[in-house]
Motif scaffolding. Structure first.
Motif, PDB file in Angstrom:
ATOM      1  N   ILE A 279       1.154  -1.032   0.148  1.00 18.39           N
ATOM      2  CA  ILE A 279       0.092   0.031  -0.389  1.00 18.39           C
ATOM      3  C   ILE A 279       0.951   1.581   0.090  1.00 18.39           C
ATOM      4  N   SER A 280       2.148   1.252   0.758  1.00 14.97           N
ATOM      5  CA  SER A 280       2.887   2.453   0.988  1.00 14.97           C
ATOM      6  C   SER A 280       3.739   2.394  -0.617  1.00 14.97           C
ATOM      7  N   TRP A 281       3.738   1.362  -1.622  1.00 16.75           N
ATOM      8  CA  TRP A 281       4.862   1.566  -3.097  1.00 16.75           C
ATOM      9  C   TRP A 281       3.437   2.271  -3.522  1.00 16.75           C
ATOM     10  N   TRP A 282       1.818   1.659  -3.314  1.00 15.07           N
ATOM     11  CA  TRP A 282       1.022   2.438  -4.673  1.00 15.07           C
ATOM     12  C   TRP A 282       0.648   3.538  -4.202  1.00 15.07           C
ATOM     13  N   ASP A 283       0.707   4.201  -2.963  1.00 16.32           N
ATOM     14  CA  ASP A 283       0.822   5.415  -2.718  1.00 16.32           C
ATOM     15  C   ASP A 283       1.685   6.702  -3.004  1.00 16.32           C
ATOM     16  N   SER A 284       3.074   5.852  -3.438  1.00 12.47           N
ATOM     17  CA  SER A 284       4.730   7.226  -3.077  1.00 12.47           C
ATOM     18  C   SER A 284       5.024   7.056  -4.966  1.00 12.47           C
ATOM     19  N   GLU A 285       4.795   5.450  -4.601  1.00 11.42           N
ATOM     20  CA  GLU A 285       5.806   5.345  -6.361  1.00 11.42           C
ATOM     21  C   GLU A 285       4.754   4.785  -7.703  1.00 11.42           C
ATOM     22  N   VAL A 286       3.132   5.150  -7.906  1.00 15.83           N
ATOM     23  CA  VAL A 286       2.473   4.887  -8.735  1.00 15.83           C
ATOM     24  C   VAL A 286       1.958   5.978  -8.982  1.00 15.83           C
ATOM     25  N   PRO A 287       1.612   7.417  -9.736  1.00 14.35           N
ATOM     26  CA  PRO A 287       1.351   8.136 -10.362  1.00 14.35           C
ATOM     27  C   PRO A 287      -0.383   7.914 -10.174  1.00 14.35           C
ATOM     28  N   HIS A 288      -0.960   8.933 -10.430  1.00 17.84           N
ATOM     29  CA  HIS A 288      -2.426   8.494  -9.941  1.00 17.84           C
ATOM     30  C   HIS A 288      -3.033  10.057 -10.073  1.00 17.84           C
ATOM     31  N   PRO A 289      -4.383  10.483 -10.663  1.00 11.26           N
ATOM     32  CA  PRO A 289      -5.421  11.080 -11.922  1.00 11.26           C
ATOM     33  C   PRO A 289      -5.216  12.530 -10.307  1.00 11.26           C
ATOM     34  N   PRO A 290      -5.630  13.726 -11.050  1.00 13.98           N
ATOM     35  CA  PRO A 290      -5.976  14.756 -10.621  1.00 13.98           C
ATOM     36  C   PRO A 290      -6.812  14.896  -9.554  1.00 13.98           C
ATOM     37  N   ASP A 291      -8.491  14.116  -9.593  1.00 12.16           N
ATOM     38  CA  ASP A 291      -9.323  14.144  -9.224  1.00 12.16           C
ATOM     39  C   ASP A 291      -8.880  12.995  -8.101  1.00 12.16           C
ATOM     40  N   ARG A 292      -7.640  12.442  -7.969  1.00  8.86           N
ATOM     41  CA  ARG A 292      -7.611  12.015  -6.264  1.00  8.86           C
ATOM     42  C   ARG A 292      -6.810  13.188  -5.387  1.00  8.86           C
ATOM     43  N   GLU A 293      -7.226  14.725  -5.977  1.00  7.35           N
ATOM     44  CA  GLU A 293      -6.257  15.510  -4.943  1.00  7.35           C
ATOM     45  C   GLU A 293      -7.679  16.517  -5.076  1.00  7.35           C
ATOM     46  N   ASN A 294      -8.323  16.100  -4.924  1.00  2.00           N
ATOM     47  CA  ASN A 294      -9.576  17.443  -4.953  1.00  2.00           C
ATOM     48  C   ASN A 294      -9.956  17.536  -3.268  1.00  2.00           C
ATOM     49  N   ARG A 295     -10.036  16.321  -3.136  1.00  2.00           N
ATOM     50  CA  ARG A 295     -10.470  17.547  -1.348  1.00  2.00           C
ATOM     51  C   ARG A 295      -9.228  17.826  -0.885  1.00  2.00           C
ATOM     52  N   LEU A 296      -7.967  17.909  -1.655  1.00  3.70           N
ATOM     53  CA  LEU A 296      -6.499  18.833  -0.860  1.00  3.70           C
ATOM     54  C   LEU A 296      -6.965  20.412  -1.514  1.00  3.70           C
ATOM     55  N   VAL A 297      -8.116  20.516  -2.568  1.00  4.81           N
ATOM     56  CA  VAL A 297      -8.313  21.773  -2.865  1.00  4.81           C
ATOM     57  C   VAL A 297      -8.120  23.129  -1.909  1.00  4.81           C
ATOM     58  N   GLY A 298      -8.231  23.041  -0.725  1.00  2.00           N
ATOM     59  CA  GLY A 298      -8.966  23.283   0.739  1.00  2.00           C
ATOM     60  C   GLY A 298      -7.630  23.934   1.331  1.00  2.00           C
ATOM     61  N   ASN A 299      -6.898  22.750   1.360  1.00  2.00           N
ATOM     62  CA  ASN A 299      -5.454  22.652   2.107  1.00  2.00           C
ATOM     63  C   ASN A 299      -4.560  23.773   1.138  1.00  2.00           C
ATOM     64  N   LEU A 300      -4.823  23.090   0.060  1.00  2.00           N
ATOM     65  CA  LEU A 300      -3.391  23.860  -0.612  1.00  2.00           C
ATOM     66  C   LEU A 300      -4.394  25.642  -0.787  1.00  2.00           C
ATOM     67  N   GLU A 301      -5.289  25.821  -0.835  1.00  2.00           N
ATOM     68  CA  GLU A 301      -5.414  27.246  -1.168  1.00  2.00           C
ATOM     69  C   GLU A 301      -5.342  27.536   0.258  1.00  2.00           C
ATOM     70  N   GLU A 302      -4.955  27.509   1.027  1.00  2.00           N
ATOM     71  CA  GLU A 302      -4.518  27.728   2.819  1.00  2.00           C
ATOM     72  C   GLU A 302      -2.946  28.051   2.906  1.00  2.00           C
ATOM     73  N   ARG A 303      -2.242  27.037   1.913  1.00  9.09           N
ATOM     74  CA  ARG A 303      -0.764  26.798   2.405  1.00  9.09           C
ATOM     75  C   ARG A 303      -0.815  27.616   1.084  1.00  9.09           C
ATOM     76  N   LYS A 304      -1.641  28.552   0.127  1.00  7.26           N
ATOM     77  CA  LYS A 304      -0.792  29.097  -1.206  1.00  7.26           C
ATOM     78  C   LYS A 304      -1.736  31.171  -0.446  1.00  7.26           C
TER      79      LYS A 304
END
Length: 584
Positions: A279-304
Motif C-alpha cells: 500500500i505504501s508503494w502504491w501511494d508513493s510510487e504509482v501516478p494518480h489522477p488529479p481527481d484524487r487530489e480534489n480534497r486537497l483544494v482547501g489545504n492548497l488554498e490555505e497553503r497558497k
C-alpha cells in the motif's frame, strides 16, 4: 461459565459482577497508564505492560480467568498483526533498496551467532545437540512487536536506522518460523519438504508480490487513471475517491495476504508487513489522477495564502500588486496546476485515502489503546515466574541470557565506524605535506610543465578543504555538502544492537512448541512440570526482552538530550548525533 452452552441455541446474558468489572477496568487502565508513563521517561512502555500481564494473569495473582486470558491472547495477536502492518506502511523503498545488503548482513549475524552460542548448553545443562539447536532457534528471532513499538515511541520508524532494523528483524522472524516448522515435526520423520516449504513460500511472497505490483497493479492503475481522466463525472471516480473505499480495499488486501500466507505455510506477520509495504508503494510510487487530489483544494488554498503572506514580507508589495486580483478572478487554473504538479508521484502523506491516513483514522486508536497493550500483557501471561526462581535454574538462565544478549549485540558492529578510515585520512594528509623532488624526464619541458600543472592541481583543493573544515558548522543549503554529517558517537550501532536483542512472541512460541513436543524434556520427566531447559530458555527470552527495549529507550533519551544541547550551542544547526542514520 461455559458448561451447558454447547447445545444451547443462544448464550444467556448475565450482568458481570462488580469484582469482574473492577479487575478488567483496572487491567485496561493500568496497561495504558504505565505505557504512557514509561514511554515519556524511557521510551519503553511495553515493559510495564508485560509486568501488568504477569501480575494480573496466571503467573501472578490470577485475577483474570483462563477464558479471559485466552481472549486477550487472541485480541493481542490481532494487535501484533496491525502493528506489523503499520510498520509496512511506513516503509520507504528507496531507503530499503539502498540498505538491503546491510540489513541482510545484520539479520544473518543475528541468526548465526545465537545458534552457535547455544551449543554452550551442552556443557551448561548437559543438553543434546538437538536441544541446543532448538534453544538457539528460539533465541535467533527478534520481537517484531517490540521493534515496531520502540521505533514508534522513539520517532525513528521512517529513518534509515529504522529501515535497517525493521528489515533485519523481519528476516530473523521468517527464519525463526521456518525453524518452528522443523521443530514441530521433530517427533516424527523429518522430510525435506518440512524445511523447504516455509523457505520457498516466504521467498514466493517476497518476490511474486512485488512482481505482481510492478507488472499487474501498476498497469491496471494507469489504465484506470486514463479512464477517470476522460470521464470525470462517472460514479466510479466518486466511489474510488471515498475514504471508505480505500479502507475496504486496504483491509481486504491485508486479510487476503495474511490468510494466504498462513495456509501456504509461512508467517502471517511477514504477510502483514508485505501488505503495508504494498500500500505504501502504491501511494508513493504509482501516478494518480488529479481527481484524487480534489480534497486537497482547501489545504492548497490555505497553503497558497500562507505562502503569499510569508513571501510578502521580504519582497515589496508594489512589484506583485496585480497578482492577487488575477488569482481571485481565475481560481481554478492555479489550483489545477498545483494539483497536477503533485500528481506524479503523489506524496504518501498528502492524501486522505493513503494507507497511513486510513490506518490513523480507522485502526490507530483501537490498536494503541486496546489491542497492542493486550499483546504485551499476553507475553506476561506466558512467563512461569513461580518455577523460574529455583537456584540451579537462575544462575544458568543468567549466563545463557548474557550469551544470547551478546549474540545480538554483535549485530551493531555492521554500523560501527572503525577508526581505520580516520587514520588513513591522517596518513594521507601527512603524505600530502611531503614534497618530493621532481625527476627529470626524457621528453623535455612540455612534460615538466604538465607535471607542474598536475602538482598544482593536486595542491589546489587544499585551501577549499581547510575552509570547509573551518566552516563545517555553517554549510549553506546550496553547497554540495548538504548531506547529513556522519555520526560522531556509538549511538547508531548501539541502538540497533539493543533493539535486535529483544526477543518476544516468536521466541516464546518456538520454545513452547519444543517443550510440548518433548524436545526440551529429558526422558522420564513429568509431563505437568516444565523442564530445566525450557526454564533456562525462558529466562534468556524474558531478560533480553526487558534489557533490549530499556537500553534503546535510554540511548534515545540520551540522543535527544545531546541534540537539544547541540542545538542550543549551534543555534539550531547541530543535529548530527545520529547523522545519516536519522534520515529517511
Amino acid at each position: 461459565m461455559a458448561t451447558g452452552t454447547e447445545g444451547a441455541s443462544s448464550l444467556a446474558f448475565h450482568e458481570p459482577d462488580i469484582v469482574t468489572i473492577l479487575v478488567q477496568t483496572s487491567f485496561l487502565l493500568l496497561l495504558n497508564a504505565i505505557n504512557a508513563l514509561l514511554d515519556r521517561l524511557l521510551f519503553c512502555g511495553l515493559l510495564g505492560q508485560v509486568l501488568i500481564g504477569i501480575a494480573w494473569g496466571t503467573p501472578g495473582a490470577a485475577w483474570l480467568p483462563a477464558q479471559v486470558e485466552q481472549v486477550i491472547v487472541q485480541l493481542g495477536y490481532l494487535g501484533l498483526i496491525l502493528l506489523v502492518y503499520e510498520g509496512g506502511l511506513s516503509t520507504r523503498f528507496k531507503s530499503l533498496e539502498a540498505n538491503l545488503s546491510l540489513s541482510c548482513a545484520v539479520a544473518l549475524t543475528g541468526i548465526a551467532v545465537p545458534i552457535a552460542l547455544s551449543f554452550s548448553l551442552q556443557r551448561l545443562l548437559g543438553a543434546t545437540p538437538l536441544q541446543a539447536f532448538a534453544a538457539g532457534a528460539a533465541l535467533c528471532s527478534t520481537s517484531l512487536g517490540t521493534t515496531f513499538t520502540v521505533l514508534s515511541a522513539s520517532g525513528l520508524s521512517s529513518s534509515r536506522l529504522g529501515v535497517v532494523l525493521t528489515s533485519a528483524a523481519m528476516m530473523d522472524d521468517v527464519v525463526g518460523l521456518v525453524m518452528l516448522q522443523v521443530i514441530s515435526n521433530l517427533g516424527g520423520d523429518i522430510k525435506p519438504i518440512i524445511i523447504i516449504r516455509p523457505i520457498l513460500v516466504s521467498l514466493a511472497f517476497a518476490i511474486i508480490v512485488p512482481c505482481l505490483c510492478r507488472f499487474l497493479v501498476k498497469p491496471v492503475t494507469l489504465s484506470l487513471n486514463h479512464y477517470r481522466e476522460r470521464h470525470h463525472s462517472t460514479k466510479l471516480g466518486g466511489i474510488l475517491r471515498r475514504v471508505e473505499t480505500a479502507f475496504v480495499l486496504h483491509s481486504l488486501l491485508l486479510i487476503a495476504l495474511v490468510t494466504g500466507a498462513t495456509y501456504a505455510g509461512t508467517s502471517n506477520l511477514f504477510a502483514a508487513y508485505i501488505a503495508g509495504a504494498t500500500i505504501s508503494w502504491w501511494d508513493s510510487e504509482v501516478p494518480h489522477p488529479p481527481d484524487r487530489e480534489n480534497r486537497l483544494v482547501g489545504n492548497l488554498e490555505e497553503r497558497k495564502t500562507d505562502d503569499t503572506a510569508t513571501n510578502s514580507e521580504p519582497y515589496p508589495p508594489t512589484e506583485h500588486a496585480p497578482l492577487p486580483e488575477n488569482l481571485i478572478q481565475s481560481q481554478e487554473p492555479p489550483v489545477q496546476t498545483v494539483e497536477r504538479e503533485n500528481v506524479i508521484p503523489t506524496p504518501a502523506a498528502h492524501t486522505p485515502t493513503c494507507g497511513a491516513a486510513i490506518y490513523e483514522r480507522y485502526y490507530q486508536q483501537a490498536t494503541a489503546r486496546i489491542l497492542q497493550p493486550f499483546f504485551f500483557a499476553s507475553i506476561g501471561f506466558s512467563i512461569p515466574v513461580t518455577r523460574m526462581f529455583s537456584g540451579h535454574v537462575v544462575w544458568r538462565g543468567l549466563i545463557y541470557a548474557m550469551l544470547m544478549a551478546a549474540g545480538k549485540l554483535v549485530c551493531g558492529l555492521w554500523l560501527f565506524r572503525f577508526p581505520l578510515g580516520s587514520m588513513t585520512e591522517s596518513l594521507r594528509g601527512a603524505m600530502a605535506q611531503v614534497k618530493l623532488p621532481t625527476m627529470p624526464h626524457v621528453w623535455g619541458k612540455s612534460t615538466e610543465r604538465q607535471a607542474t600543472t598536475t602538482n598544482t592541481s593536486r595542491q589546489a583543493p587544499r585551501p577549499r578543504t581547510e575552509e570547509a573544515a573551518a566552516a563545517a558548522d555553517n554549510v549553506p543549503a546550496s553547497s554540495p555538502r548538504n548531506t547529513p554529517p556522519k555520526p560522531f558517537s556509538l549511538y547508531p550501532p548501539l541502538i540497533i544492537a539493543l533493539a535486535m536483542t529483544a526477543r518476544g512472541e516468536i521466541g516464546f512460541l518456538i520454545s513452547a512448541v519444543a517443550e510440548s513436543n518433548g524436545v526440551f524434556s529429558p526422558t522420564g520427566s513429568s509431563v505437568n512440570q516444565e523442564s530445566d531447559m525450557f526454564l533456562v530458555v525462558t529466562w534468556a527470552i524474558v531478560l533480553c526482552t526487558i534489557v533490549g527495549p530499556l537500553g534503546v529507550g535510554l540511548c534515545v533519551r540520551r540522543v535527544r538530550t545531546l541534540e537539544e544541547r547541540k542545538n542550543r550551542e549551534h543555534d539550531g544547526a547541530g543535529r548530527d548525533v545520529l547523522g545519516k542514520w536519522a534520515v529517511g
